[in-house]
Design a protein around this motif. Structure first.
Motif, short mmCIF file in Angstrom:
data_model
loop_
_atom_site.label_atom_id
_atom_site.label_comp_id
_atom_site.label_asym_id
_atom_site.label_seq_id
_atom_site.Cartn_x
_atom_site.Cartn_y
_atom_site.Cartn_z
N TRP A 1 -53.58 57.05 -52.75
CA TRP A 1 -54.35 57.57 -51.27
C TRP A 1 -53.66 56.29 -50.46
O TRP A 1 -53.12 55.12 -50.31
CB TRP A 1 -55.94 57.42 -51.16
CG TRP A 1 -56.29 58.63 -51.94
CD1 TRP A 1 -56.71 58.29 -53.39
CD2 TRP A 1 -56.98 59.67 -51.07
NE1 TRP A 1 -57.19 59.38 -54.32
CE2 TRP A 1 -57.35 60.23 -52.93
CE3 TRP A 1 -56.54 60.37 -49.64
CZ2 TRP A 1 -58.21 61.49 -52.02
CZ3 TRP A 1 -57.29 61.41 -49.61
CH2 TRP A 1 -57.87 62.47 -51.27
N ASN A 2 -53.28 56.71 -49.11
CA ASN A 2 -52.63 56.04 -48.25
C ASN A 2 -53.29 56.49 -46.90
O ASN A 2 -53.38 57.73 -47.09
CB ASN A 2 -51.34 55.92 -48.51
CG ASN A 2 -50.59 54.57 -47.34
OD1 ASN A 2 -50.89 53.90 -46.77
ND2 ASN A 2 -49.16 53.83 -48.45
N ASN A 3 -52.56 55.52 -45.86
CA ASN A 3 -53.18 55.60 -44.53
C ASN A 3 -52.26 56.38 -43.59
O ASN A 3 -50.77 56.19 -43.30
CB ASN A 3 -54.26 54.39 -43.57
CG ASN A 3 -54.45 54.89 -42.67
OD1 ASN A 3 -55.12 55.34 -42.13
ND2 ASN A 3 -54.43 53.49 -41.68
N ASP B 1 -61.75 60.48 -41.63
CA ASP B 1 -60.64 59.23 -41.83
C ASP B 1 -59.58 59.45 -41.54
O ASP B 1 -58.86 60.90 -41.83
CB ASP B 1 -61.17 58.04 -42.73
CG ASP B 1 -60.58 58.61 -44.47
OD1 ASP B 1 -60.05 59.15 -44.34
OD2 ASP B 1 -61.97 58.73 -44.74
N TYR B 2 -57.99 58.61 -41.76
CA TYR B 2 -56.42 59.09 -42.21
C TYR B 2 -56.36 58.81 -43.44
O TYR B 2 -55.00 59.51 -43.91
CB TYR B 2 -56.29 57.47 -41.04
CG TYR B 2 -56.65 58.43 -39.53
CD1 TYR B 2 -55.60 60.06 -39.30
CD2 TYR B 2 -57.53 57.24 -38.96
CE1 TYR B 2 -56.67 59.86 -37.87
CE2 TYR B 2 -57.36 57.83 -37.37
CZ TYR B 2 -56.99 59.14 -37.36
OH TYR B 2 -57.31 59.60 -35.69
N TYR B 3 -56.62 58.82 -44.10
CA TYR B 3 -56.83 58.58 -45.35
C TYR B 3 -56.27 59.77 -46.54
O TYR B 3 -56.83 61.00 -46.57
CB TYR B 3 -58.00 58.04 -46.58
CG TYR B 3 -57.84 56.26 -46.66
CD1 TYR B 3 -56.48 55.68 -47.17
CD2 TYR B 3 -57.74 56.21 -45.30
CE1 TYR B 3 -56.60 54.92 -46.91
CE2 TYR B 3 -58.30 54.27 -44.87
CZ TYR B 3 -56.90 53.79 -46.14
OH TYR B 3 -57.52 52.30 -45.28
N TYR C 1 -53.52 62.17 -49.60
CA TYR C 1 -53.19 61.58 -50.80
C TYR C 1 -50.95 62.14 -51.13
O TYR C 1 -51.37 63.21 -50.75
CB TYR C 1 -53.48 62.49 -52.25
CG TYR C 1 -53.04 62.44 -53.51
CD1 TYR C 1 -54.06 61.22 -54.04
CD2 TYR C 1 -52.36 63.59 -54.32
CE1 TYR C 1 -53.78 60.78 -55.31
CE2 TYR C 1 -51.63 62.87 -55.49
CZ TYR C 1 -52.30 62.28 -55.93
OH TYR C 1 -52.42 61.13 -57.47
N THR D 1 -46.92 56.55 -42.53
CA THR D 1 -47.65 55.79 -43.27
C THR D 1 -46.30 54.83 -43.78
O THR D 1 -45.34 54.82 -43.63
CB THR D 1 -47.85 57.12 -44.46
OG1 THR D 1 -48.76 57.74 -44.20
CG2 THR D 1 -48.42 55.58 -45.34
N SER E 1 -56.50 66.19 -50.70
CA SER E 1 -56.30 65.06 -49.82
C SER E 1 -58.24 65.68 -49.00
O SER E 1 -58.75 64.91 -48.10
CB SER E 1 -55.31 64.37 -48.50
OG SER E 1 -54.26 65.14 -49.19
#
Length: 199
Positions: free
Chosen positions: A119-121, A137-139, A141, A159, A184
Motif C-alpha cells: 500500500w502507498n499513497n 483516503d488515497y491509499y 495497492y 506516488t 485497493s
C-alpha cells in the motif's frame, strides 16, 4: 459494454469481479473486433513488458488497441497495462510499446526495495479532479518494479517510493493506473466508480 482484454498476461478474474460489482457488465475477450466495438476496453497486466507486447501482436490486439485510441475511444490500463501505453520500455532490453502516451518505462533506481509491493499513497495533481472525488483516503495497492517517465501534463497523480513516479495518467480517452484498483479496497472501488461516471 466493457471488455477486459485477455492476452494471457493479467489476473482477469479479480478485475472482472471488481468491475461487475460496480455495474460495468464486463466480458473477457481476445477478439480484436471487440476491442473496436465496445464502450470501454480494460487492459490489465502482470508480467514482463516484452512478453505482453509479443502476445498482443500475436493475437492481433496491438494494432486494434492503437486503432481504438486513434478513434478517441476509452481504454483503461492497469499496472503493466498502463505501462504498455508508453512509447518504449527498458525492462530486460528495449521494447516498443503502444505509444499512446509519450514516455518511457524504466526500473526503479532509488527504491528501498524492489518490487514496490504493498500500500502507498496517491498524491493527486488536482484533488478536485472527478476521478478522486469521495475517496475515503488515497491509499492504493501496488506491485511493480518499473514505472513510467512522462510529461507532467499527462499525470493525474503521483506516488513516492524512493523517487516520485506517475501513479495515474491520462491522455484524452486513454487512462492508466500503475496501482491495482481491483485490489485497493474502498478507494479502488470508488476510483472505478468515478471513472464509470466520467465516461
Amino acid at each position: 459494454m466493457t471488455v477486459v482484454v485477455d492476452y494471457e498476461m493479467g489476473n482477469l478474474l479479480s478485475v472482472t469481479k471488481a468491475l461487475e460489482e460496480l455495474g460495468y457488465k464486463p466480458s473477457v475477450t481476445s477478439d480484436p473486433r471487440k476491442i473496436l466495438e465496445e464502450d470501454l476496453v480494460v487492459l490489465p497486466g502482470v508480467g514482463a513488458f516484452r512478453d505482453a507486447v509479443r502476445n498482443l501482436k500475436e493475437k492481433g490486439l496491438f494494432l486494434a488497441l492503437k486503432e481504438r485510441a486513434s478513434l478517441n475511444r476509452p481504454i483503461l490500463g492497469i499496472c503493466l497495462g498502463m505501462q504498455l501505453f508508453f512509447t518504449k520500455s527498458y525492462e530486460d532490453g528495449e521494447y516498443e510499446g503502444l505509444d499512446l502516451i509519450p514516455g518511457e518505462v524504466v526500473r526503479f533506481q532509488k527504491a528501498p526495495k524492489i518490487p514496490h509491493m504493498g500500500w502507498n499513497n496517491l498524491v493527486p495533481v488536482d484533488t478536485t479532479h472527478e476521478l478522486f472525488k469521495n475517496l475515503p483516503d488515497y491509499y492504493v495497492y501496488f506491485v511493480h518494479s518499473y514505472y513510467a517517465q512522462t510529461d507532467s501534463r499527462y499525470v493525474l497523480a503521483y506516488t513516492e517510493y524512493g523517487e516520485k513516479f506517475p501513479a495515474a495518467v491520462r491522455r484524452g480517452s486513454i487512462i492508466g493506473f500503475q496501482f491495482h484498483p481491483e485490489k485497493s479496497g474502498p478507494v479502488g472501488r470508488q476510483i472505478l466508480k468515478n471513472l464509470r461516471e466520467m465516461l
